[in-house]
Design an enzyme around this catalytic site. Structure first.
Site, PDB file in Angstrom:
ATOM      1  N   ASN A 175      66.351   1.077  49.761  1.00  0.00           N
ATOM      2  CA  ASN A 175      66.231   1.733  51.073  1.00  0.00           C
ATOM      3  C   ASN A 175      64.791   1.679  51.588  1.00  0.00           C
ATOM      4  OD1 ASN A 175      64.992   3.533  49.366  1.00  0.00           O
ATOM      5  ND2 ASN A 175      66.052   5.362  50.143  1.00  0.00           N
ATOM      6  N   ARG A 220      59.996   3.512  49.061  1.00  0.00           N
ATOM      7  CA  ARG A 220      58.660   3.436  48.463  1.00  0.00           C
ATOM      8  C   ARG A 220      57.635   3.011  49.514  1.00  0.00           C
ATOM      9  NH1 ARG A 220      54.689   4.220  47.394  1.00  0.00           N
ATOM     10  NH2 ARG A 220      53.325   3.707  45.657  1.00  0.00           N
ATOM     11  N   ASP A 235      70.661   3.442  51.121  1.00  0.00           N
ATOM     12  CA  ASP A 235      70.159   4.540  50.298  1.00  0.00           C
ATOM     13  C   ASP A 235      71.234   4.898  49.274  1.00  0.00           C
ATOM     14  OD1 ASP A 235      69.466   7.084  49.262  1.00  0.00           O
ATOM     15  OD2 ASP A 235      68.224   7.477  51.028  1.00  0.00           O
ATOM     16  N   THR A 269      62.737   6.599  30.749  1.00  0.00           N
ATOM     17  CA  THR A 269      61.312   6.710  30.458  1.00  0.00           C
ATOM     18  C   THR A 269      61.080   7.244  29.047  1.00  0.00           C
ATOM     19  OG1 THR A 269      59.280   7.855  31.085  1.00  0.00           O
ATOM     20  CG2 THR A 269      61.308   8.999  31.588  1.00  0.00           C
ATOM     21  N   SER A 301      57.249  16.666  33.572  1.00  0.00           N
ATOM     22  CA  SER A 301      57.104  16.789  35.032  1.00  0.00           C
ATOM     23  C   SER A 301      58.509  16.848  35.619  1.00  0.00           C
ATOM     24  CB  SER A 301      56.360  15.573  35.617  1.00  0.00           C
ATOM     25  OG  SER A 301      57.204  14.427  35.576  1.00  0.00           O
ATOM     26  N   TYR A 357      59.668  14.799  37.784  1.00  0.00           N
ATOM     27  CA  TYR A 357      60.178  13.423  37.704  1.00  0.00           C
ATOM     28  C   TYR A 357      60.791  13.146  36.329  1.00  0.00           C
ATOM     29  CZ  TYR A 357      59.915   8.704  35.969  1.00  0.00           C
ATOM     30  OH  TYR A 357      60.209   7.550  35.294  1.00  0.00           O
ATOM     31  N   HIS A 358      60.027  13.446  35.273  1.00  0.00           N
ATOM     32  CA  HIS A 358      60.548  13.152  33.931  1.00  0.00           C
ATOM     33  C   HIS A 358      61.820  13.968  33.663  1.00  0.00           C
ATOM     34  CE1 HIS A 358      56.378  11.578  33.236  1.00  0.00           C
ATOM     35  NE2 HIS A 358      57.026  10.705  32.506  1.00  0.00           N
ATOM     36  N   LYS A 410      64.955  12.285  34.665  1.00  0.00           N
ATOM     37  CA  LYS A 410      65.398  11.231  33.739  1.00  0.00           C
ATOM     38  C   LYS A 410      66.137  11.838  32.540  1.00  0.00           C
ATOM     39  CE  LYS A 410      63.569   7.620  35.828  1.00  0.00           C
ATOM     40  NZ  LYS A 410      64.219   6.374  36.174  1.00  0.00           N
ATOM     41  N   THR A 455      38.610   7.417  35.448  1.00  0.00           N
ATOM     42  CA  THR A 455      39.007   8.819  35.573  1.00  0.00           C
ATOM     43  C   THR A 455      39.874   9.271  34.397  1.00  0.00           C
ATOM     44  OG1 THR A 455      40.881   8.048  36.870  1.00  0.00           O
ATOM     45  CG2 THR A 455      38.956   8.802  38.123  1.00  0.00           C
TER      46      THR A 455
HETATM   47  P1  NAD Z   1      58.879   1.802  42.519  1.00  0.00           P
HETATM   48  O1  NAD Z   1      58.730   3.089  43.230  1.00  0.00           O
HETATM   49  O2  NAD Z   1      57.848   0.736  42.725  1.00  0.00           O
HETATM   50  O3  NAD Z   1      60.323   1.153  42.835  1.00  0.00           O
HETATM   51  C1  NAD Z   1      61.482   1.919  43.015  1.00  0.00           C
HETATM   52  C2  NAD Z   1      62.269   1.275  44.151  1.00  0.00           C
HETATM   53  O4  NAD Z   1      63.466   2.022  44.354  1.00  0.00           O
HETATM   54  C3  NAD Z   1      61.510   1.270  45.481  1.00  0.00           C
HETATM   55  O5  NAD Z   1      61.539  -0.014  46.058  1.00  0.00           O
HETATM   56  C4  NAD Z   1      62.272   2.299  46.333  1.00  0.00           C
HETATM   57  O6  NAD Z   1      62.219   1.973  47.716  1.00  0.00           O
HETATM   58  C5  NAD Z   1      63.667   2.242  45.742  1.00  0.00           C
HETATM   59  N1  NAD Z   1      64.450   3.472  45.881  1.00  0.00           N
HETATM   60  C6  NAD Z   1      64.105   4.735  45.517  1.00  0.00           C
HETATM   61  N2  NAD Z   1      65.094   5.598  45.819  1.00  0.00           N
HETATM   62  C7  NAD Z   1      66.091   4.858  46.368  1.00  0.00           C
HETATM   63  C8  NAD Z   1      67.375   5.177  46.896  1.00  0.00           C
HETATM   64  N3  NAD Z   1      67.827   6.446  46.939  1.00  0.00           N
HETATM   65  N4  NAD Z   1      68.143   4.181  47.385  1.00  0.00           N
HETATM   66  C9  NAD Z   1      67.700   2.889  47.376  1.00  0.00           C
HETATM   67  N5  NAD Z   1      66.491   2.535  46.904  1.00  0.00           N
HETATM   68  C10 NAD Z   1      65.691   3.508  46.405  1.00  0.00           C
HETATM   69  O7  NAD Z   1      59.014   2.148  40.946  1.00  0.00           O
HETATM   70  P2  NAD Z   1      58.885   1.181  39.687  1.00  0.00           P
HETATM   71  O8  NAD Z   1      57.538   1.372  39.116  1.00  0.00           O
HETATM   72  O9  NAD Z   1      59.371  -0.150  40.032  1.00  0.00           O
HETATM   73  O10 NAD Z   1      59.923   1.888  38.710  1.00  0.00           O
HETATM   74  C11 NAD Z   1      61.286   1.483  38.698  1.00  0.00           C
HETATM   75  C12 NAD Z   1      62.061   2.325  37.699  1.00  0.00           C
HETATM   76  O11 NAD Z   1      61.480   2.145  36.401  1.00  0.00           O
HETATM   77  C13 NAD Z   1      62.008   3.810  38.015  1.00  0.00           C
HETATM   78  O12 NAD Z   1      63.265   4.380  37.832  1.00  0.00           O
HETATM   79  C14 NAD Z   1      61.019   4.354  37.000  1.00  0.00           C
HETATM   80  O13 NAD Z   1      61.351   5.663  36.654  1.00  0.00           O
HETATM   81  C15 NAD Z   1      61.155   3.403  35.836  1.00  0.00           C
HETATM   82  N6  NAD Z   1      59.912   3.289  35.073  1.00  0.00           N
HETATM   83  C16 NAD Z   1      58.752   2.834  35.667  1.00  0.00           C
HETATM   84  C17 NAD Z   1      57.570   2.765  34.914  1.00  0.00           C
HETATM   85  C18 NAD Z   1      56.272   2.313  35.497  1.00  0.00           C
HETATM   86  O14 NAD Z   1      55.233   2.390  34.805  1.00  0.00           O
HETATM   87  N7  NAD Z   1      56.236   1.817  36.723  1.00  0.00           N
HETATM   88  C19 NAD Z   1      57.606   3.150  33.558  1.00  0.00           C
HETATM   89  C20 NAD Z   1      58.795   3.610  32.991  1.00  0.00           C
HETATM   90  C21 NAD Z   1      59.947   3.674  33.770  1.00  0.00           C
HETATM   91  N1  USQ Z   2      45.767   9.784  33.252  1.00  0.00           N
HETATM   92  C1  USQ Z   2      44.378   9.806  33.157  1.00  0.00           C
HETATM   93  N2  USQ Z   2      43.675   9.328  34.211  1.00  0.00           N
HETATM   94  C2  USQ Z   2      44.259   8.809  35.318  1.00  0.00           C
HETATM   95  C3  USQ Z   2      45.673   8.775  35.398  1.00  0.00           C
HETATM   96  C4  USQ Z   2      46.394   9.277  34.344  1.00  0.00           C
HETATM   97  O1  USQ Z   2      43.805  10.250  32.172  1.00  0.00           O
HETATM   98  O2  USQ Z   2      43.538   8.367  36.226  1.00  0.00           O
HETATM   99  C5  USQ Z   2      46.571  10.284  32.125  1.00  0.00           C
HETATM  100  C6  USQ Z   2      47.600  11.328  32.506  1.00  0.00           C
HETATM  101  O3  USQ Z   2      47.037  12.641  32.523  1.00  0.00           O
HETATM  102  C7  USQ Z   2      48.647  11.124  31.426  1.00  0.00           C
HETATM  103  C8  USQ Z   2      48.568   9.641  31.108  1.00  0.00           C
HETATM  104  O4  USQ Z   2      47.305   9.204  31.612  1.00  0.00           O
HETATM  105  O5  USQ Z   2      48.281  11.826  30.270  1.00  0.00           O
HETATM  106  C9  USQ Z   2      49.676   8.806  31.713  1.00  0.00           C
HETATM  107  O6  USQ Z   2      49.712   8.993  33.124  1.00  0.00           O
HETATM  108  P1  USQ Z   2      50.371   7.875  34.067  1.00  0.00           P
HETATM  109  O7  USQ Z   2      50.240   8.327  35.477  1.00  0.00           O
HETATM  110  O8  USQ Z   2      49.839   6.542  33.713  1.00  0.00           O
HETATM  111  O9  USQ Z   2      51.895   7.881  33.578  1.00  0.00           O
HETATM  112  P2  USQ Z   2      53.090   8.907  33.810  1.00  0.00           P
HETATM  113  O10 USQ Z   2      52.750   9.982  34.742  1.00  0.00           O
HETATM  114  O11 USQ Z   2      53.589   9.320  32.472  1.00  0.00           O
HETATM  115  O12 USQ Z   2      54.205   8.018  34.519  1.00  0.00           O
HETATM  116  C10 USQ Z   2      54.308   6.596  34.374  1.00  0.00           C
HETATM  117  C11 USQ Z   2      55.274   6.092  35.442  1.00  0.00           C
HETATM  118  C12 USQ Z   2      56.664   6.694  35.202  1.00  0.00           C
HETATM  119  C13 USQ Z   2      57.117   6.368  33.798  1.00  0.00           C
HETATM  120  C14 USQ Z   2      56.109   6.844  32.757  1.00  0.00           C
HETATM  121  C15 USQ Z   2      56.426   6.335  31.363  1.00  0.00           C
HETATM  122  O13 USQ Z   2      54.786   6.432  36.740  1.00  0.00           O
HETATM  123  O14 USQ Z   2      57.573   6.150  36.140  1.00  0.00           O
HETATM  124  O15 USQ Z   2      58.352   6.985  33.527  1.00  0.00           O
HETATM  125  O16 USQ Z   2      54.809   6.278  33.077  1.00  0.00           O
HETATM  126  S1  USQ Z   2      55.901   7.450  30.119  1.00  0.00           S
HETATM  127  O17 USQ Z   2      54.501   7.826  30.354  1.00  0.00           O
HETATM  128  O18 USQ Z   2      56.031   6.763  28.849  1.00  0.00           O
HETATM  129  O19 USQ Z   2      56.735   8.635  30.210  1.00  0.00           O
END
Ligand code: NAD
Ligand code: USQ
Length: 403
Positions: free
Chosen positions: A32, A35, A74, A145, A187, A189-190, A193, A261
């Site tokens: 949708n 992001r 969506d 996650t 959080s 968010y977490h 999941k 940071t």
């Molecule tokens: P992202 O925000 O870049 O991508 C998510 C996409 O989903 C976006 O393009 C957004 O527009 C779309 N979206 C969200 N809600 C929607 C809805 N209701 N309908 C249709 N589209 C929708 O995120 P990402 O980093 O690509 O992460 C993708 C998935 O992987 C997430 O579920 C996230 O929790 C998981 N994940 C990401 C990370 C990471 O480090 N990026 C780590 C672990 C897990």
């Molecule tokens: N952190 C810093 N400095 C920064 C940013 C983050 O010290 O500038 C610290 C945070 O306090 C935290 C750790 O780094 O302790 C990780 O933070 P992050 O923002 O890199 O990761 P997180 O919030 O856990 O979320 C990301 C993704 C999420 C995914 C998750 C996997 O955004 O979608 O689910 O990583 S995990 O961490 O294994 O749960």
């Protein structure tokens, strides 16, 4: 295979769509574009200049000769369009990335908490209900996650989803079972999941939906072989205080000369995976679906663990960047050890890309190349976890910086 990629415009979904298309799968992206709307809301954007979806798909056709289709809908709101799409297209697999994925964004305000809960839980439930209503045997792969487990154990390795336990009955018999590993989200968010996991367990049990849940660590890096084929295919790179994840932020900060940071003491240990390995893991997951009636297959999608301050030191060592210990805006353990099993993907043939493979310099090059696009005012993390922190009072766990 026909594969729907829900969230296929995002950081993980876009390179996954290209990877699966390059392998010859028939890919349909469903997104949708929320992001991109959040970029506008936050007045922050990808460091890399991501092209509009139409341009991305045209570029892919030109360089690969393959077509990917795009449905803008969506998943949380347009249930009947989603159902009709599944009925008409009859996909073999659906990969579900379509959730709000930033922990800091989910903690910004009650409106952001409510949006994240609504979007993520309704989206996941809609996909499951639509698969069942369609009557089609679709294998659903979801991106979960590592954060569902919390980040600490009593010294043991975190298993892949299920914890073996022993209970003693009233008769004194010892009964062994496996239960879903106890959730400990850090959080809102977490937390979504962790709740997704219950939907999956229920639909696998009741309706025999075939489900794989991938508990992914923090993804780092930017490009995959496919996104490097043309500038218009470049992947997004988030660096702002809400969506930027820690390692990519450090790499970008080093490139623009901004002190790294580190939150609190930087004693937080987290799991990591490179984006190239993410797309390969998704491929392996869809190629190895569970049987109908099998419990949810859970795999830990990570390749290594690191302590945040050690990552900062590593990046500083490579680039000469300064390290800055800042007050932690989050409520999280100041120090934790983390040991994780990831045998299932290794057994399927994953060959991990590690931090030491020289890819840090690749990402630094991406960060340096687009450094001119950076808005340094967007770097600080301003989203706080509690009202106390918002009022400027640190939580006991948000340790002050070491001297
Ligand atoms: P992202 O925000 O870049 O991508 C998510 C996409 O989903 C976006 O393009 C957004 O527009 C779309 N979206 C969200 N809600 C929607 C809805 N209701 N309908 C249709 N589209 C929708 O995120 P990402 O980093 O690509 O992460 C993708 C998935 O992987 C997430 O579920 C996230 O929790 C998981 N994940 C990401 C990370 C990471 O480090 N990026 C780590 C672990 C897990
Ligand atoms: N952190 C810093 N400095 C920064 C940013 C983050 O010290 O500038 C610290 C945070 O306090 C935290 C750790 O780094 O302790 C990780 O933070 P992050 O923002 O890199 O990761 P997180 O919030 O856990 O979320 C990301 C993704 C999420 C995914 C998750 C996997 O955004 O979608 O689910 O990583 S995990 O961490 O294994 O749960």
């Amino acid at each position: 295979m026909k594969v729907f990629i829900l969230g296929g415009d995002g950081f993980c979904g876009w390179p996954t769509s290209l990877h699966l298309s390059a392998l010859g799968h028939d890919v349909v992206i469903v997104d949708n574009l929320s992001r991109r709307a959040i970029d506008l809301e936050l007045e922050a954007g990808s460091l890399t200049p991501i092209a509009p979806m139409g341009t991305r798909l045209k570029a892919w056709r030109e360089v690969s000769g393959r077509s990917i289709r795009f449905e803008r809908l969506d998943v949380a709101e347009n249930y009947h369009r989603l159902l009709t799409l599944i009925q008409d297209e009859r996909p073999d697999a659906i990969v579900h990335f379509a959730e709000q994925r930033a922990a800091p964004y989910s903690m910004k305000s009650s409106a952001h908490k409510r949006y994240t809960v609504h979007n993520n839980l309704i989206a996941t439930h809609n996909v499951l209900a639509a698969i069942v209503e369609s009557g089609i045997d679709v294998h659903l792969t979801h991106l979960g996650t590592m954060g569902v487990y919390g980040y600490g154990t009593a010294g043991m390795k975190i298993p892949e989803g299920y914890l073996p336990i022993e209970v003693v009955t009233d008769d004194g018999d010892r009964v062994q079972q496996e239960i879903l590993y106890p959730s400990n989200p850090g959080s809102i968010y977490h937390m979504t999941k962790t709740q997704d996991q219950l939907f999956f367990a229920y639909y696998a049990k009741n309706d025999e939906v075939r489900i794989t849940d991938l508990h992914q660590g923090i993804v780092w890096g930017t490009n995959t072989p496919e996104t490097l084929l043309d500038e218009r295919l470049v992947n997004r790179f988030d660096y702002d205080g809400d969506y930027g994840t820690v390692l990519n932020r450090f790499l970008m900060q080093a490139a623009v000369g901004y002190p790294l940071t580190v939150h609190g003491t930087g004693g937080q240990t987290r799991a990591f995976i490179h984006i190239r390995d993410t797309v390969r893991c998704i491929q392996l997951a869809i190629e190895h679906p569970p049987e109908q009636g099998e419990r949810v297959r859970i795999l830990n999608q990570m390749t290594e663990t690191h302590r945040v301050r050690e990552l900062a030191q590593k990046v500083a060592g490579l680039t000469g960047a300064q390290v800055s210990f800042t007050a932690n805006p989050r409520k999280e353990d100041a120090e934790n050890d983390l040991h994780v099993r990831n045998d299932l993907f290794l057994d399927l043939g994953l060959e991990p890309t590690t931090l030491d493979d020289g890819l840090l310099s690749e990402v630094t090059d991406v960060a340096k190349r687009y450094a001119h696009r950076a808005d340094l005012e967007k770097i600080p993390c301003t989203s706080t976890w509690t009202r106390k922190q918002a009022a400027g009072v640190p939580e006991p766990t948000g340790d002050p910086a070491p001297a």
